[in-house]
Design a protein around this motif. Structure first.
Motif, mmCIF file in Angstrom:
data_model
loop_
_atom_site.group_PDB
_atom_site.id
_atom_site.type_symbol
_atom_site.label_atom_id
_atom_site.label_comp_id
_atom_site.label_asym_id
_atom_site.label_seq_id
_atom_site.Cartn_x
_atom_site.Cartn_y
_atom_site.Cartn_z
ATOM 1 N N ASP A 5 0.710 -1.032 -0.030
ATOM 2 C CA ASP A 5 -0.107 0.068 -0.157
ATOM 3 C C ASP A 5 0.786 1.184 0.056
ATOM 4 O OD1 ASP A 5 -2.124 -1.693 0.120
ATOM 5 O OD2 ASP A 5 -2.567 -1.332 2.181
ATOM 6 N N GLU A 6 1.810 1.047 0.777
ATOM 7 C CA GLU A 6 2.826 2.349 0.862
ATOM 8 C C GLU A 6 3.461 2.944 -0.413
ATOM 9 O OE1 GLU A 6 5.155 2.060 4.278
ATOM 10 O OE2 GLU A 6 3.596 1.702 5.701
ATOM 11 N N THR A 7 3.987 1.748 -1.104
ATOM 12 C CA THR A 7 5.034 1.857 -2.096
ATOM 13 C C THR A 7 4.589 1.460 -3.647
ATOM 14 O OG1 THR A 7 5.703 -0.470 -2.021
ATOM 15 C CG2 THR A 7 6.761 0.824 -0.590
ATOM 16 N N GLY A 8 3.331 0.741 -3.711
ATOM 17 C CA GLY A 8 3.013 0.242 -5.092
ATOM 18 C C GLY A 8 3.646 -0.797 -5.501
ATOM 19 N N CYS A 9 4.684 -1.246 -4.742
ATOM 20 C CA CYS A 9 5.235 -2.787 -5.129
ATOM 21 C C CYS A 9 4.408 -4.078 -4.728
ATOM 22 C CB CYS A 9 6.610 -2.535 -4.628
ATOM 23 S SG CYS A 9 7.634 -0.954 -5.206
ATOM 24 N N LYS A 10 4.064 -4.558 -5.934
ATOM 25 C CA LYS A 10 3.314 -5.979 -5.553
ATOM 26 C C LYS A 10 4.668 -6.900 -5.145
ATOM 27 C CE LYS A 10 0.146 -8.785 -5.174
ATOM 28 N NZ LYS A 10 -0.952 -8.516 -4.541
ATOM 29 N N VAL A 11 4.290 -7.705 -4.015
ATOM 30 C CA VAL A 11 5.388 -8.570 -3.597
ATOM 31 C C VAL A 11 4.772 -10.054 -4.159
ATOM 32 C CG1 VAL A 11 6.158 -9.788 -1.551
ATOM 33 C CG2 VAL A 11 5.928 -7.388 -1.786
ATOM 34 N N THR A 12 5.794 -10.714 -4.622
ATOM 35 C CA THR A 12 5.748 -11.962 -4.902
ATOM 36 C C THR A 12 6.929 -12.835 -4.006
ATOM 37 O OG1 THR A 12 7.212 -11.992 -6.750
ATOM 38 C CG2 THR A 12 4.701 -11.999 -7.090
ATOM 39 N N SER A 13 6.697 -13.816 -3.202
ATOM 40 C CA SER A 13 7.839 -14.354 -2.791
ATOM 41 C C SER A 13 7.909 -15.788 -2.562
ATOM 42 C CB SER A 13 7.603 -13.746 -1.225
ATOM 43 O OG SER A 13 6.227 -14.523 -0.497
ATOM 44 N N LYS A 14 8.846 -16.428 -2.388
ATOM 45 C CA LYS A 14 9.114 -17.907 -2.430
ATOM 46 C C LYS A 14 10.005 -18.180 -1.054
ATOM 47 C CE LYS A 14 11.319 -21.822 -4.849
ATOM 48 N NZ LYS A 14 9.896 -22.572 -4.688
ATOM 49 N N THR A 15 9.652 -19.367 -0.358
ATOM 50 C CA THR A 15 10.356 -19.617 0.770
ATOM 51 C C THR A 15 11.500 -20.710 0.443
ATOM 52 O OG1 THR A 15 8.761 -21.264 1.502
ATOM 53 C CG2 THR A 15 8.647 -18.965 2.453
ATOM 54 N N TYR A 16 12.553 -20.904 1.170
ATOM 55 C CA TYR A 16 13.427 -21.974 0.820
ATOM 56 C C TYR A 16 13.753 -22.688 2.316
ATOM 57 C CZ TYR A 16 16.884 -18.696 2.322
ATOM 58 O OH TYR A 16 17.448 -17.593 3.017
ATOM 59 N N GLY A 17 14.435 -23.738 2.149
ATOM 60 C CA GLY A 17 14.639 -24.565 3.360
ATOM 61 C C GLY A 17 16.180 -24.711 3.724
ATOM 62 N N THR A 18 16.694 -24.573 2.811
ATOM 63 C CA THR A 18 18.512 -24.479 3.062
ATOM 64 C C THR A 18 19.016 -23.389 2.428
ATOM 65 O OG1 THR A 18 18.976 -25.957 1.236
ATOM 66 C CG2 THR A 18 18.393 -26.890 3.148
ATOM 67 N N SER A 19 20.382 -23.136 2.898
ATOM 68 C CA SER A 19 21.236 -22.097 2.346
ATOM 69 C C SER A 19 21.516 -22.350 0.837
ATOM 70 C CB SER A 19 22.450 -21.722 3.291
ATOM 71 O OG SER A 19 21.938 -21.116 4.359
ATOM 72 N N ASP A 20 21.796 -23.629 0.706
ATOM 73 C CA ASP A 20 22.198 -24.343 -0.764
ATOM 74 C C ASP A 20 21.218 -24.036 -1.580
ATOM 75 O OD1 ASP A 20 24.808 -24.953 -0.514
ATOM 76 O OD2 ASP A 20 24.446 -27.203 -0.529
ATOM 77 N N GLU A 21 19.518 -24.096 -1.259
ATOM 78 C CA GLU A 21 18.558 -23.937 -1.974
ATOM 79 C C GLU A 21 18.602 -22.711 -2.530
ATOM 80 O OE1 GLU A 21 13.672 -24.490 -1.987
ATOM 81 O OE2 GLU A 21 14.878 -25.150 -0.316
#
Length: 400
Positions: A83-99
Motif C-alpha cells: 500500500d505504501e510503495t505500490g510494489c506488489k510482492v511475490t515471494s518464495k520460501t526456501y529450506g536450506t542455504s544451498d537452495e
C-alpha cells in the motif's frame, strides 16, 4: 509464539562451493538504478540514487520472513508495504542455504534473506549487489554491532541490511543436569554422564561449536575464529565431535523435534535456540544458558540481486523491513532478536528481553555463522584454512 513447522528447518547447506576468493569480489551494484563510479567490467557496483519504483518485487526468504496474511490473517506486514510503495510482492520460501544459493542463480528474485553461511557465497559468485545504505533511511536505526560485519560486508562495502539475530544456546533439564551448567563441557568432555540423552545440531557448521569450546580449553591449538580452521585445528574439532558422537541420542535440524525431545525427557542437554525454550510446554523442566566459552549464532541479511529486475522496489523493501514496526513484526513472529533498536517498542511485552535484544555485551559473545573458506577468516596468510567442502566431508565422517 506460534510453532511454525518450517522455522529455520535445515538452515545450513549440505555442501558449499570451494575455493571462494572473497578478497577478489568486486564492489557490486543494483541493476536499473543510477550507478556510481568504480567497478566497471570488474562487477556491479552500488547505486548512487533510486529511480521510479517498478510496481513489483520478487523476494526469496526463510519461512516466516515475508508474511502477507495468507498463512495467518493476523500475521501480515507485506500488505502495508504494498500500500505504501505500490510494489506488489511475490515471494518464495526456501529450506536450506544451498537452495537459496541455487535459486538466486535463476535471476528470478530481486531480494534474498541470507544467513551468514550463504551471504559470502552470494557475494563471491556475483549474485548480489553492494547496498548503498545512504538510500535506506531506516539503516540508521540498526544496532551498530550488526553493521559492517564479516558476513554482510566485504572490504568496507556493505552488502545488505541486518534483519534479526540469535544465539545457539545450551539447554538443559534442570532435574537431570545439576548443578546448573556454565560450560559446554556437559556436551563435550562430560557428555558421557548423559549418554544417549545429549543432542546436537545436525550440520557441518556445528563443527564451529566444537571449535569455540577448543578455543577456551585447548588454547595451544591457536584457534582465533571458529570458522577459520587449518587442517590441524579441524582435526582436533573432528576428534572432539567423534568422542561426543557415542553419547548423542539424536541430532536435530527440525526445531519441533527438539521441543518434543525435551518435553518427553528423551533429551536432557544440548544446543538449542531461545525460541525453542520459549516454545516448550508449560512445566517443562528446562532452562537455557550462554556458556562461559561463548556461542555460535546467526545474523540474517537482506540482500539485493546484482541483476535485479526491480531494484528500486528492492531498495524500498530493504528500507521497509528495517523499519521499527515491520522489523518488530517479522522478528517476533519468527523468534529472534530484532535488528532495529526501536523495534522493541512494537513487540509484545517481554519479547525483546527474552531474546536479549540490543544487549551488545551478549551479542559480542556470539560467533555468527560464516562460510569457512580457504582464505583464513582470521587474517592468517601463512596457512590455508579448510573450506566448507572439507567440513562437509568431516561431518559425514563424524556421524559415520
Amino acid at each position: 509464539m506460534k510453532r511454525y513447522s518450517e522455522n529455520r528447518r535445515g538452515r545450513l547447506p549440505s555442501a558449499v562451493l570451494t575455493g571462494l576468493a572473497i578478497a577478489s569480489v568486486a564492489v557490486l551494484t543494483a541493476c536499473g538504478t543510477t550507478q556510481g563510479g568504480g567497478g566497471g567490467s570488474e562487477g556491479p557496483k552500488a547505486a548512487d540514487e533510486l529511480g521510479k519504483t517498478e510496481g513489483a518485487v520478487s523476494i526469496l526468504a526463510w519461512p516466516g520472513y515475508v508474511e502477507d496474511g495468507s498463512n495467518d490473517p493476523a500475521v501480515d506486514w507485506v500488505s502495508a508495504f504494498e500500500d505504501e510503495t505500490g510494489c506488489k510482492v511475490t515471494s518464495k520460501t526456501y529450506g536450506t542455504s544451498d537452495e537459496a544459493f541455487n535459486l538466486m542463480k535463476t535471476g528470478e528474485y530481486d531480494v534474498v534473506a541470507a544467513s551468514g553461511d550463504a551471504s559470502l557465497r552470494l557475494v563471491a559468485a556475483g549474485d548480489v549487489a553492494p547496498v548503498n545504505t545512504d538510500l535506506i533511511p531506516n539503516y540508521e536505526g540498526i544496532y551498530d554491532f550488526l553493521k559492517m560485519q564479516s558476513w554482510n560486508s566485504v572490504d568496507g562495502v556493505s552488502y545488505g541490511i541486518p534483519h534479526g539475530y540469535g544465539a545457539n544456546l545450551l539447554m538443559y533439564n534442570t532435574e537431570a543436569v545439576t548443578p546448573a551448567p556454565t560450560s559446554w563441557d556437559v556436551v563435550f568432555d562430560k557428555s558421557s554422564e548423559y549418554k544417549g540423552k545429549v543432542t546436537a545440531y545436525d550440520s557441518p557448521i556445528y563443527i564451529a561449536d566444537a571449535a569455540v569450546y577448543l578455543m577456551a580449553h585447548q588454547p595451544d591449538l591457536g584457534i582465533e575464529n571458529p570458522y577459520a580452521l587449518d587442517e590441524t585445528q579441524l582435526a582436533a574439532a573432528v576428534e572432539l565431535l567423534k568422542e561426543q558422537r557415542v553419547n548423542i541420542g539424536e541430532y536435530w535440524s527440525d526445531y519441533l523435534k527438539e521441543i518434543q525431545a525435551f518435553e518427553t525427557g528423551d533429551t536432557v542437554v544440548g544446543t538449542t535456540w531461545q525460541v525453542i525454550r520459549n516454545s516448550l510446554a508449560e512445566g517443562t523442566k528446562a532452562e537455557v544458558v550462554l556458556p562461559e566459552e561463548g556461542v555460535t549464532g546467526w545474523s540474517d541479511t537482506w540482500m539485493i540481486a546484482s541483476e535485479a529486475t526491480n531494484p528500486n522496489c528492492a531498495y524500498e523493501w530493504l528500507d521497509y523491513i528495517a523499519s521499527p514496526e515491520a522489523n518488530a513484526q517479522a522478528t517476533e513472529y519468527f523468534g529472534e532478536a530484532p535488528s532495529n533498536q526501536a523495534a522493541c517498542d512494537f513487540r509484545s511485552e517481554g519479547s525483546c528481553e527474552s531474546f536479549h535484544a540490543g544487549d551488545a555485551d551478549y551479542a559480542s559473545k556470539i560467533w555468527y555463522w560464516s562460510t569457512p573458506i580457504a582464505e583464513c577468516l582470521d587474517g592468517r596468510t601463512d596457512v590455508e584454512c579448510t573450506d566448507y567442502s572439507a567440513w562437509t566431508t568431516a561431518w559425514q565422517e563424524i556421524k559415520g
